[in-house]
Scaffold this active site. Structure first.
Site, short mmCIF file in Angstrom:
data_model
loop_
_atom_site.label_atom_id
_atom_site.label_comp_id
_atom_site.label_asym_id
_atom_site.label_seq_id
_atom_site.Cartn_x
_atom_site.Cartn_y
_atom_site.Cartn_z
N PRO A 16 -2.66 -8.18 1.31
CA PRO A 16 -3.75 -9.03 0.81
C PRO A 16 -4.41 -8.34 -0.38
CG PRO A 16 -4.41 -7.90 2.85
CD PRO A 16 -2.96 -7.58 2.62
N CYS A 99 -11.56 -2.58 3.62
CA CYS A 99 -12.21 -2.74 2.32
C CYS A 99 -13.48 -1.91 2.25
CB CYS A 99 -12.50 -4.22 2.06
SG CYS A 99 -13.29 -4.46 0.47
N LYS A 137 -5.82 -4.94 9.83
CA LYS A 137 -5.45 -4.07 8.71
C LYS A 137 -6.56 -3.05 8.56
CE LYS A 137 -4.00 -3.92 3.89
NZ LYS A 137 -5.17 -3.51 3.08
N HIS A 169 -3.34 1.11 6.00
CA HIS A 169 -3.36 1.70 4.66
C HIS A 169 -3.59 3.19 4.88
CE1 HIS A 169 -5.41 1.77 0.39
NE2 HIS A 169 -4.43 2.64 0.51
N ASN A 209 1.30 0.96 5.00
CA ASN A 209 0.89 0.51 3.67
C ASN A 209 0.31 1.68 2.88
OD1 ASN A 209 -2.08 -0.77 2.40
ND2 ASN A 209 -0.14 -1.38 1.50
N GLY A 210 0.55 1.65 1.57
CA GLY A 210 -0.06 2.65 0.69
C GLY A 210 0.97 3.42 -0.10
N GLY A 211 1.03 3.14 -1.41
CA GLY A 211 1.85 3.94 -2.31
C GLY A 211 3.35 3.72 -2.18
N ARG A 232 0.13 -2.99 -4.80
CA ARG A 232 0.13 -3.09 -6.26
C ARG A 232 1.50 -3.27 -6.88
NH1 ARG A 232 -3.94 1.88 -6.14
NH2 ARG A 232 -2.78 2.07 -4.19
C1 LIG Z 1 -6.68 -5.68 -6.71
C2 LIG Z 1 -6.65 -5.34 -5.24
C3 LIG Z 1 -7.30 -6.14 -4.33
C4 LIG Z 1 -7.26 -5.84 -2.96
N1 LIG Z 1 -7.84 -6.70 -2.05
C5 LIG Z 1 -7.68 -6.48 -0.72
C6 LIG Z 1 -8.11 -7.43 0.24
O1 LIG Z 1 -8.60 -8.52 -0.08
N2 LIG Z 1 -7.95 -7.12 1.56
C7 LIG Z 1 -7.37 -5.93 1.96
O2 LIG Z 1 -7.23 -5.69 3.16
N3 LIG Z 1 -6.95 -5.03 1.05
C8 LIG Z 1 -7.07 -5.29 -0.25
N4 LIG Z 1 -6.55 -4.40 -1.16
C9 LIG Z 1 -5.83 -3.22 -0.68
C10 LIG Z 1 -4.33 -3.51 -0.55
O3 LIG Z 1 -4.12 -4.50 0.44
C11 LIG Z 1 -3.56 -2.24 -0.16
O4 LIG Z 1 -4.03 -1.78 1.08
C12 LIG Z 1 -3.73 -1.12 -1.19
O5 LIG Z 1 -3.56 -1.60 -2.51
C13 LIG Z 1 -2.72 0.01 -0.91
O6 LIG Z 1 -1.39 -0.44 -1.05
P1 LIG Z 1 -0.52 -0.12 -2.39
O7 LIG Z 1 -0.59 1.37 -2.62
O8 LIG Z 1 0.87 -0.60 -2.05
O9 LIG Z 1 -1.14 -0.88 -3.50
C14 LIG Z 1 -6.58 -4.69 -2.51
C15 LIG Z 1 -5.92 -3.88 -3.45
C16 LIG Z 1 -5.93 -4.19 -4.81
C17 LIG Z 1 -5.19 -3.32 -5.77
#
Ligand SMILES: Cc1cc2nc3c(=O)[nH]c(=O)nc-3n(C[C@H](O)[C@H](O)[C@H](O)COP(=O)(O)O)c2cc1C
Length: 340
Positions: A16, A99, A137, A169, A209-211, A232
């Protein structure tokens, strides 16, 4: 929800993400890979109860399986919101405990719920009354918490409440002094902590999740985890989602091009419905990352796609130019783009 495995085993989800995973983005992701589990942006339970439901909850059948992520900590509100999610055809509801933004802390939800495992359990149990599967989450913990007991306590509360999945995460959130963006990069990742949780809860789905940003990392994570969630990387390089489709041949550049072409008609329908082109093409900008013609394609979409009155022809024109660049670059492009 059926969080069934992709080819090669394990569930792959797109995280999300506020301002990214709206319905247009989800249609693109679904067309790139039919097996992904998709999530909405976070919607607060209050917004579901009192806001514009068409705008907040509207989605198309093709986006499913689709999880609605809720923010909140009032079990009564969350129960009602989950009931409404069931009526709107979602497949699962997910509680946001990750969040870190100030706005969210003010409402006593998001990552600060990592300190209140009993309340997390109450919220999830209330959400389950709506009849849909519920999931969580979360982070590893917040601030000075010890991540061993902190994560176990929240996960155990989720299991006791009947949660069907826990997505973690794999970093802490710092509730003071870091912006939400810094909270996605500064606290160090600790994937091993999530692997330990997964081993400790053999009968509960635990996803990492994460990176995680390339196919090798996804496959490696799926060797020890039930699922992987991509954030991302999904908007930086959406082609990754297609590559993860496994043996269906989704990794080809031809598949990505066909999906992009299908978005022209989709854009037309959005525009006829008084929508705009810019949000439709936004998640498509990185679709041909690193390939011949990709820079011009991206520039056309980001500049012309934002102009008042921009039509679907901006997208079809950008794709025509991209195809010409691909043809000029020679017949071995396909092989190179698959290997990239
Ligand atoms: C622009 C943006 C908006 C996000 N909004 C949410 C959200 O609405 N709910 C949520 O649980 N995490 C949110 N996240 C966190 C992501 O779901 C994810 O946990 C975080 O980006 C780590 O994963 P990644 O390293 O693959 O990006 C957001 C992340 C980004 C970059």
């Amino acid at each position: 929800m059926d969080t069934g495995p992709q080819d090669g085993g394990g569930t792959i989800a797109v995280a999300p993400m506020m301002d990214w995973t709206d319905r247009h983005c989800r249609v693109l992701h679904r067309r790139l890979n039919p097996s992904l589990v998709l999530f909405t942006e976070m919607v607060t339970a209050k917004a579901v109860l009192f806001g514009d439901r068409d705008r907040l909850l509207g989605h198309s059948e093709e986006e499913r399986p689709l999880v609605l992520q809720l923010g909140g900590s009032d079990p009564g509100e969350l129960a009602e919101a989950a009931q409404i999610a069931a009526e709107w055809g979602y497949d699962e509801v997910n509680l946001n405990c990750g969040c870190p933004s100030d706005r969210v802390q003010g409402g006593r939800f998001g990552a600060c719920l990592m300190r209140e495992p009993a309340l997390v359990g109450e919220c999830l149990a209330a959400m389950a009354e709506g009849g849909l599967p519920v999931s969580l989450k979360c982070r590893l913990g917040v601030d000075e918490q010890d991540v061993e007991p902190a994560l176990d306590a929240v996960a155990d509360a989720a299991v006791a409440a009947g949660a069907s999945a826990i997505w973690v995460h794999a970093r802490k959130a710092w509730l003071q002094g870091l912006s939400p963006a810094q909270n996605r990069t500064v606290p160090p990742l600790d994937h091993d902590r999530v692997v330990r949780l997964c081993a400790r809860l053999p009968s509960t789905f635990v996803g990492l999740n994460g990176g995680i940003g390339d196919e090798g990392a996804v496959r490696a994570a799926l060797a020890t985890m039930d699922g992987v969630m991509i954030g991302r990387a999904a908007y930086q390089r959406p082609g990754l989602l297609a590559e993860l489709g496994g043996r269906h041949g989704l990794a080809s550049g031809a598949h990505r091009l066909a999906v992009a072409r299908s978005m022209v008609d989709y854009a037309r329908a959005v525009l006829e419905d008084r929508g705009r082109l810019a949000p439709v093409v936004k998640p498509m900008l990185g679709l041909f990352h690193g390939e011949p013609g990709a820079r011009a394609y991206r520039r056309t979409l980001s500049e012309d796609g934002h102009r008042a009155g921009a039509g679907a022809d901006v997208l079809s024109g950008a794709l025509d130019a991209l195809e010409i660049a691909r043809e000029r670059s020679g017949p071995d492009l396909e092989a190179r783009s698959v290997a990239a």
